[in-house]
Design an enzyme around this catalytic site. Structure first.
Site, PDB file in Angstrom:
ATOM      1  N   ASP A   1      33.541  50.823  35.013  1.00 26.15           N
ATOM      2  CA  ASP A   1      34.818  50.725  34.188  1.00 26.15           C
ATOM      3  C   ASP A   1      34.930  51.094  32.823  1.00 26.15           C
ATOM      4  O   ASP A   1      34.496  50.039  31.921  1.00 26.15           O
ATOM      5  CB  ASP A   1      35.410  49.223  34.501  1.00 26.15           C
ATOM      6  CG  ASP A   1      35.487  48.702  36.075  1.00 26.15           C
ATOM      7  OD1 ASP A   1      36.779  49.416  36.570  1.00 26.15           O
ATOM      8  OD2 ASP A   1      34.591  48.234  36.676  1.00 26.15           O
TER       9      ASP A   1
ATOM     10  N   LYS B   1      44.640  52.959  39.123  1.00 24.25           N
ATOM     11  CA  LYS B   1      44.409  51.491  39.484  1.00 24.25           C
ATOM     12  C   LYS B   1      45.524  50.993  38.816  1.00 24.25           C
ATOM     13  O   LYS B   1      46.066  51.145  37.609  1.00 24.25           O
ATOM     14  CB  LYS B   1      43.073  51.029  39.126  1.00 24.25           C
ATOM     15  CG  LYS B   1      42.680  50.962  37.576  1.00 24.25           C
ATOM     16  CD  LYS B   1      41.189  50.463  37.681  1.00 24.25           C
ATOM     17  CE  LYS B   1      40.727  50.066  35.914  1.00 24.25           C
ATOM     18  NZ  LYS B   1      39.549  49.727  35.784  1.00 24.25           N
ATOM     19  N   HIS B   2      45.992  49.619  39.307  1.00 24.24           N
ATOM     20  CA  HIS B   2      45.659  48.776  40.549  1.00 24.24           C
ATOM     21  C   HIS B   2      46.766  48.858  41.248  1.00 24.24           C
ATOM     22  O   HIS B   2      48.054  48.311  41.301  1.00 24.24           O
ATOM     23  CB  HIS B   2      45.323  47.446  40.258  1.00 24.24           C
ATOM     24  CG  HIS B   2      44.501  47.320  39.330  1.00 24.24           C
ATOM     25  ND1 HIS B   2      44.669  47.397  37.894  1.00 24.24           N
ATOM     26  CD2 HIS B   2      43.160  47.135  39.327  1.00 24.24           C
ATOM     27  CE1 HIS B   2      43.537  47.183  37.039  1.00 24.24           C
ATOM     28  NE2 HIS B   2      42.476  46.978  37.848  1.00 24.24           N
TER      29      HIS B   2
ATOM     30  N   HIS C   1      41.210  38.297  39.636  1.00 24.29           N
ATOM     31  CA  HIS C   1      39.849  37.889  39.446  1.00 24.29           C
ATOM     32  C   HIS C   1      39.844  36.521  40.066  1.00 24.29           C
ATOM     33  O   HIS C   1      38.748  36.118  40.650  1.00 24.29           O
ATOM     34  CB  HIS C   1      38.958  38.007  38.351  1.00 24.29           C
ATOM     35  CG  HIS C   1      38.860  39.546  37.919  1.00 24.29           C
ATOM     36  ND1 HIS C   1      39.832  40.424  37.346  1.00 24.29           N
ATOM     37  CD2 HIS C   1      37.874  40.590  38.061  1.00 24.29           C
ATOM     38  CE1 HIS C   1      39.447  41.559  37.212  1.00 24.29           C
ATOM     39  NE2 HIS C   1      38.246  41.669  37.506  1.00 24.29           N
TER      40      HIS C   1
ATOM     41  N   ARG D   1      45.939  47.194  28.501  1.00 26.08           N
ATOM     42  CA  ARG D   1      45.164  48.198  29.338  1.00 26.08           C
ATOM     43  C   ARG D   1      46.181  49.111  29.732  1.00 26.08           C
ATOM     44  O   ARG D   1      45.933  50.229  30.009  1.00 26.08           O
ATOM     45  CB  ARG D   1      44.320  47.449  30.235  1.00 26.08           C
ATOM     46  CG  ARG D   1      43.362  46.606  29.973  1.00 26.08           C
ATOM     47  CD  ARG D   1      42.753  45.817  30.842  1.00 26.08           C
ATOM     48  NE  ARG D   1      42.248  46.403  31.946  1.00 26.08           N
ATOM     49  CZ  ARG D   1      41.865  45.900  33.221  1.00 26.08           C
ATOM     50  NH1 ARG D   1      42.303  44.708  33.540  1.00 26.08           N
ATOM     51  NH2 ARG D   1      41.453  46.836  34.051  1.00 26.08           N
TER      52      ARG D   1
ATOM     53  N   ARG E   1      32.564  49.022  29.106  1.00 27.77           N
ATOM     54  CA  ARG E   1      31.144  48.531  29.419  1.00 27.77           C
ATOM     55  C   ARG E   1      30.150  49.073  28.161  1.00 27.77           C
ATOM     56  O   ARG E   1      29.102  48.752  27.871  1.00 27.77           O
ATOM     57  CB  ARG E   1      30.764  48.983  30.713  1.00 27.77           C
ATOM     58  CG  ARG E   1      31.416  48.668  31.685  1.00 27.77           C
ATOM     59  CD  ARG E   1      31.790  47.168  31.973  1.00 27.77           C
ATOM     60  NE  ARG E   1      32.426  46.818  33.085  1.00 27.77           N
ATOM     61  CZ  ARG E   1      33.448  45.864  33.264  1.00 27.77           C
ATOM     62  NH1 ARG E   1      33.514  44.982  32.244  1.00 27.77           N
ATOM     63  NH2 ARG E   1      33.986  45.619  34.443  1.00 27.77           N
TER      64      ARG E   1
ATOM     65  N   ASP F   1      39.984  46.815  45.250  1.00 26.85           N
ATOM     66  CA  ASP F   1      39.476  46.376  44.176  1.00 26.85           C
ATOM     67  C   ASP F   1      38.356  45.379  44.862  1.00 26.85           C
ATOM     68  O   ASP F   1      38.253  45.138  46.083  1.00 26.85           O
ATOM     69  CB  ASP F   1      40.507  45.425  43.526  1.00 26.85           C
ATOM     70  CG  ASP F   1      40.274  45.409  41.966  1.00 26.85           C
ATOM     71  OD1 ASP F   1      39.043  45.828  41.746  1.00 26.85           O
ATOM     72  OD2 ASP F   1      41.050  45.173  41.273  1.00 26.85           O
TER      73      ASP F   1
END
Length: 338
Positions: A69, A168-169, A181, A138, A77, A246
Site C-alpha cells: 500500500d 479501492k475501496h 479495520h 487519502r 510504507r 479488502d
C-alpha cells in the site's frame, strides 16, 4: 497442477527470504512495514533482495504478484526511507490531474526499482471530512467526477512505469463514520452508495484490479459488500474488474467464520483472497480455501494465473543504489513543492 492456495494474496513475516515461513504456495504477496528494514541506507536494497528471493522461491512457474500500500500521505510504507509525502487530496487541490499523474509516475518508478509489480492505490473513495473513518485526505475530492479524474491520472502515471494499480475501496466508503479495520461500517442511504460508486465507473474495466470494501449497504445487508455477489460481480452499476476483497482479517468481516468468508468471497466473484496480518489468519484462510469445491475455485484460479502471466517483466538484474538516490532526490523535491 495449480493449487487453490494460489488464490491467496498474503502477508508474511520476515525481512529476508530465508526467514519467510508460509505453509502453502501463494499466488501473491503483500509487504508491510514489518517486512521493510527501516534503515534508509540498507533498507531499499534489502527489500529488493527479499522480493527477488521470494520470486525465485514461489514464482518459478508464474511470476508472483507482489504488492504494498503506497499511496503517499498517511499510507506510505516507504516513509522511513523517503520521509513525509503528500496525500492524494493535497496533490489534487494543489496541481490537478498533472500533479496526480506525476506522483503516480514517481511512486511507480521507485516501486519498480524495489521489485514491486502491484500497488494497492489509488483511493477512489469520496472525501467527506470525517476524521475517524480511515480515509480522510487519502481521498481527492467529494465530487465523483473530480475523484475519478485525480485517481485516473495517478493510475495512469503509476501504470506507465510498469506497476499495476488497484481501485479501492469499491463501492466507496465516503460518508462512513467507522474504520472498517475495526468493525463493519454502514451506509443506509442507497443514493449515497450510488454516488460513491459513480467515481469508479470511468476507471474500472475487466482487467483492472478493484478492491471491495467491508461495507454494509441496503443491497448487501446483512453481509458486507465484499461478501455479497450483488455488490461485486453482479453489481448494479455494471462495473467490471479483477475483484478482490479488502483484507479478510479486518474487523469488517470478523463476524463470519473463515470457511464462510472464503466461500462467500468466491461466490461473490472475487479472483483473489487478500489476507494480510497474522500467521493464524493466512493459515486459516489457506485451509478454508482448500476445502472449497473445485468448481468454485477453478474460474478464479484461472483468472489469477492469467493476471500473473501478464504482469510486467521483472526490473533489471540487481538493485541500483545510484538510480535509487536519483529518484529519492526528485521525490523529495516534489514533496517540498506541494
Amino acid at each position: 497442477m495449480p493449487s487453490a492456495q494460489e488464490l491467496l494474496w498474503t502477508g508474511f513475516r520476515g525481512l529476508d527470504a530465508a526467514e519467510v515461513d508460509l505453509p502453502f504456495r501463494p499466488g501473491g504477496l503483500i509487504l508491510f512495514a514489518r517486512n521493510l528494514d527501516p534503515d534508509p541506507a540498507q533498507g531499499p536494497a534489502r527489500c529488493r533482495a527479499l522480493i527477488d528471493g521470494l520470486q525465485a522461491r514461489f514464482g518459478a512457474d508464474l511470476p508472483l504478484a507482489v504488492a504494498l500500500d503506497q499511496e503517499g500521505g498517511p499510507v506510505s510504507r516507504l516513509r522511513p526511507w523517503v520521509g513525509a509525502t503528500p496525500p492524494l487530496r493535497r496533490i489534487w487541490l494543489g496541481g490537478g490531474t498533472a500533479a496526480c499523474e506525476s506522483w503516480g509516475r514517481l511512486w511507480g518508478e521507485g516501486l519498480r526499482q524495489l521489485g514491486f509489480n502491484v500497488d494497492f492505490a489509488p483511493v477512489v473513495d469520496l472525501w467527506d471530512g470525517h476524521p475517524g473513518a480511515g480515509i480522510g485526505d487519502r481521498a481527492a475530492s467529494g465530487d465523483p467526477a473530480e475523484t475519478a479524474a485525480a485517481a485516473g491520472a495517478f493510475l495512469h502515471g503509476l501504470e506507465s512505469m510498469g506497476v499495476r494499480g488497484c481501485l479501492k475501496h469499491f463501492p466507496g466508503l465516503g460518508g462512513t463514520t467507522l474504520d472498517s479495520h475495526l468493525g463493519l461500517p454502514e451506509l443506509a442511504d442507497a443514493a449515497l452508495v450510488d454516488r460513491n460508486a459513480a467515481a469508479f465507473t470511468a476507471l474500472a474495466h475487466p482487467d483492472r484490479l478493484v478492491m471491495v470494501a467491508h461495507l454494509r449497504t441496503p443491497a448487501s445487508d446483512p453481509l458486507p459488500a465484499s461478501l455479497h455477489r450483488g455488490s461485486v460481480a453482479a453489481n448494479p452499476w455494471g462495473i467490471q474488474g479483477r475483484f478482490l476483497p479488502d483484507d479478510l482479517e479486518m474487523g469488517g468481516c470478523a463476524d463470519w467464520s473463515w470457511p464462510e468468508r472464503v466461500r462467500l468471497s468466491l461466490e461473490a466473484g472475487h479472483q483473489w483472497l487478500l489476507v494480510c496480518q497474522t500467521p493464524e489468519g493466512w493459515t486459516a484462510c489457506a485451509e478454508a480455501v482448500g476445502t472449497m469445491p473445485d468448481a468454485l475455485c477453478l474460474g478464479p484460479l484461472q483468472a489469477t494465473r492469467n493476471l500473473r502471466r501478464n504482469l510486467p517483466p521483472p526490473p533489471g538484474t540487481s538493485f541500483d543504489p545510484t538510480a535509487w538516490q536519483d529518484w529519492l532526490m526528485r521525490l523529495r523535491a516534489a514533496a517540498e513543492e506541494v
